[in-house]
Design an enzyme around this catalytic site. Sequence first.
Site: not given
Ligand code: IPM
Ligand code: MG
Length: 360
Positions: A146, A195, A227, A251, A255
């Site tokens: 990032y 990794k 993975d 990240d 999710d």
């Molecule tokens: C999160 C989001 C952010 C990230 C984006 C909006 C930049 O996906 O907070 O997980 O990737 O960190």
């Molecule tokens: Mg995210």
Amino acid sequence: MNCKIALISGDGIGPEIVREAKKVLDAAAKKYGHTITYTDVLMGGASIDVHGIPLTDSAISDCQAADAVLMGSIGGNTSTSPWYQLPADRRPEAGLLKLRKSLRLFANLRPASLYQELKAACPLRNEIIGDGFDLMIMRELTGGLYFGERKTVEENGILKAYDTLTYDENEIRRIAKKGFEIAQKRRKKVTSVDKANVSDSSRLWRKVVEEVAKDYPDVLLEHMLVDNCAMQLVKDPGQFDVILTENMFGDILSDEASMITGSIGMLPSASLNDTKFGLYEPSGGSAPDIAGQNIANPIATILSAAMMLRFSFDLDQEADAVEQAVQKVLTEGYRTGDIMSEGCTKVSTSEMGDLIAERI
Ligand code: IPM
Ligand code: MG
């Protein structure tokens, strides 16, 4: 107690979910005798529309002047919103990354647990869910891909893009320490995800994590390749306590972890630095497709506010009250659309906020 909170409503569903979290915070403040003062701060598309950039210096100072920041979500539809016609460093997400860096928020905590009431919304089969799961993703937030150097160049008529993944040992050490400290207060297990079979940054990550682990002999450390971790999360999520990992892996894995809780609308997060200061936001995005319809799930934001009470203000009782109110509303069968199942009562964003606030 007097709590100073900077409020970043942001874009998409952001203003709707922040409004409900504020409602719940105000109910908790009223019940337990605290005063909360809010300062509205613009970030993301909302700031681009007014100032042309996603985060101004004065917005950063407003956040620094507060004790904590409560945020909704930022960004819009990447293929249709005019914000995405701008150069990358002026798009909504750049504001969030700049804020994380400016406030030195290197530790991102994303807890994912399954409410028994939401079993029906969990896409996993019952035999996989078992007794449920309760895990904490500790994501490094101010390093890695990032923030590494990036560029796009043309070499011999061919476009080539670079992103750099760098970590120094200090960046790894400080997040690892936080990971072990959190694990000590939980089930005392850290799964460090990397990794290391491919990348140097991961090999350094593993080495430093092993060094740090020596100071926490009561915590069990295991290593897992990213993975494999993605697979294990849907195969046997109950095996995890703290998952410690770098920025991009965190990240993606967070999710995935949110989805097995039933909905991304359930997953709160806290981003912390070395002090009590923190930024609290739902893990989900701005969901522009459902913005302004009063149907988004505000629970992740409300639970983020509970994390704020706990981590930034040491108000454990108040945080418990918010979490219990959420639990109660779910037990009583109220659901927003994303977690709706047969026999439950479907409610709007604002109704969900009212129901939770009333139960504080
Ligand atoms: C999160 C989001 C952010 C990230 C984006 C909006 C930049 O996906 O907070 O997980 O990737 O960190
Ligand atoms: Mg995210």
